[in-house]
Design an enzyme around this catalytic site. Structure first.
Site, PDB file in Angstrom:
ATOM      1  N   LYS A   5       0.820  -1.210   0.000  1.00  0.00           N
ATOM      2  CA  LYS A   5       0.000   0.000   0.000  1.00  0.00           C
ATOM      3  C   LYS A   5       0.862   1.272   0.000  1.00  0.00           C
ATOM      4  O   LYS A   5       2.072   1.216   0.267  1.00  0.00           O
ATOM      5  CB  LYS A   5      -0.936  -0.038   1.203  1.00  0.00           C
ATOM      6  N   TYR A  26     -12.450  -2.342  -3.678  1.00  0.00           N
ATOM      7  CA  TYR A  26     -12.967  -2.458  -2.304  1.00  0.00           C
ATOM      8  C   TYR A  26     -14.491  -2.358  -2.250  1.00  0.00           C
ATOM      9  O   TYR A  26     -15.040  -2.017  -1.202  1.00  0.00           O
ATOM     10  CB  TYR A  26     -12.336  -1.385  -1.421  1.00  0.00           C
ATOM     11  N   ASN A  45      -2.152   0.201   6.706  1.00  0.00           N
ATOM     12  CA  ASN A  45      -1.632  -1.072   7.249  1.00  0.00           C
ATOM     13  C   ASN A  45      -0.714  -1.834   6.280  1.00  0.00           C
ATOM     14  O   ASN A  45      -0.648  -3.058   6.311  1.00  0.00           O
ATOM     15  CB  ASN A  45      -2.781  -1.942   7.764  1.00  0.00           C
ATOM     16  N   HIS A  79      -2.144  -5.520   1.589  1.00  0.00           N
ATOM     17  CA  HIS A  79      -3.425  -6.227   1.446  1.00  0.00           C
ATOM     18  C   HIS A  79      -3.125  -7.619   0.927  1.00  0.00           C
ATOM     19  O   HIS A  79      -2.197  -7.804   0.134  1.00  0.00           O
ATOM     20  CB  HIS A  79      -4.343  -5.505   0.448  1.00  0.00           C
ATOM     21  N   GLU A 120      -9.546 -11.050  -7.466  1.00  0.00           N
ATOM     22  CA  GLU A 120      -8.618  -9.935  -7.245  1.00  0.00           C
ATOM     23  C   GLU A 120      -7.437  -9.991  -8.213  1.00  0.00           C
ATOM     24  O   GLU A 120      -6.966  -8.957  -8.690  1.00  0.00           O
ATOM     25  CB  GLU A 120      -8.135  -9.949  -5.791  1.00  0.00           C
TER      26      GLU A 120
HETATM   27  P1  CMP Z   1      -7.405  -4.604   3.660  1.00  0.00           P
HETATM   28  O1  CMP Z   1      -6.969  -5.991   3.966  1.00  0.00           O
HETATM   29  O2  CMP Z   1      -6.776  -3.925   2.510  1.00  0.00           O
HETATM   30  O3  CMP Z   1      -8.994  -4.609   3.444  1.00  0.00           O
HETATM   31  C1  CMP Z   1      -9.817  -3.490   3.724  1.00  0.00           C
HETATM   32  C2  CMP Z   1      -9.089  -2.406   4.444  1.00  0.00           C
HETATM   33  O4  CMP Z   1      -9.894  -1.454   5.128  1.00  0.00           O
HETATM   34  C3  CMP Z   1      -8.249  -3.017   5.544  1.00  0.00           C
HETATM   35  O5  CMP Z   1      -7.172  -3.714   4.974  1.00  0.00           O
HETATM   36  C4  CMP Z   1      -7.905  -1.794   6.388  1.00  0.00           C
HETATM   37  O6  CMP Z   1      -6.738  -1.150   5.943  1.00  0.00           O
HETATM   38  C5  CMP Z   1      -9.087  -0.868   6.143  1.00  0.00           C
HETATM   39  N1  CMP Z   1      -9.870  -0.667   7.359  1.00  0.00           N
HETATM   40  C6  CMP Z   1     -10.057   0.512   7.990  1.00  0.00           C
HETATM   41  N2  CMP Z   1     -10.831   0.351   9.074  1.00  0.00           N
HETATM   42  C7  CMP Z   1     -11.155  -0.962   9.146  1.00  0.00           C
HETATM   43  C8  CMP Z   1     -11.921  -1.756  10.054  1.00  0.00           C
HETATM   44  N3  CMP Z   1     -12.536  -1.218  11.112  1.00  0.00           N
HETATM   45  N4  CMP Z   1     -12.018  -3.091   9.812  1.00  0.00           N
HETATM   46  C9  CMP Z   1     -11.411  -3.645   8.728  1.00  0.00           C
HETATM   47  N5  CMP Z   1     -10.675  -2.941   7.844  1.00  0.00           N
HETATM   48  C10 CMP Z   1     -10.536  -1.615   8.037  1.00  0.00           C
END
Ligand code: CMP
Length: 143
Positions: free
Chosen positions: A11, A51, A114, A117, A128
């Site tokens: 990311k 998403y 974070n 993904h 995906e």
């Molecule tokens: P990712 O695995 O990319 O999938 C969805 C993303 O939404 C997740 O990682 C997080 O970076 C983001 N996100 C933000 N808030 C939340 C939350 N409360 N629960 C899950 N994903 C979240």
């Protein structure tokens, strides 16, 4: 154990922090092959489509804004149990809950930023991967 392919995204936070190489190394260290990879800048539409499952979540708009804030590196990882293995290497979605030695523990700043993904299941991995790569962009090993 079955050989699987999974989609991984490094990311904008991790790309901006210059951690691309270190993150890719972790996949190879666990015997996942990078069979496709490219750096791209997601448009708003591309990020929203990727998403779309989260479109009703309160974090959707900030997630799309973050994912379009800088380049990402997308790759296809291949190997035994690749989907679960990648999720173990990444660690919990919220880095505050991630195990020691995982990518998110070491490189992520928050649940919103974070670092990586990874696909969560066989069916989503297929969808995906096709969202980002044509068949001829996936380079199976020949040696
Ligand atoms: P990712 O695995 O990319 O999938 C969805 C993303 O939404 C997740 O990682 C997080 O970076 C983001 N996100 C933000 N808030 C939340 C939350 N409360 N629960 C899950 N994903 C979240």
């Amino acid at each position: 154990m079955s050989v699987e392919k999974t989609l991984s995204i490094i990311k904008p936070d991790a790309v901006g922090d210059n951690n691309v190489g270190k993150i890719l190394q972790r996949f190879e260290d666990k015997n996942l092959e990078i069979v496709a990879s490219k750096m791209i800048r997601l448009s708003k539409e591309k990020a929203e489509g990727f998403y779309s499952i989260h479109k009703d979540k309160p974090f959707f708009n900030s997630l799309v804004k973050f994912m379009t804030s800088g380049p990402v590196v997308v790759q296809v990882l291949k190997g035994d149990n690749a989907i679960m293995k990648n999720r173990e290497i990444m660690g919990a979605t919220n880095p505050a809950e991630a195990n020691e030695g995982t990518i998110r523990k070491d490189f992520a700043k928050s649940i919103d930023e974070n670092a990586v993904h990874g696909s969560d299941a066989l069916e989503t991995a297929k969808i995906e991967i096709e969202y980002f790569f044509e068949n001829d962009e996936i380079c199976e090993r020949t040696k």
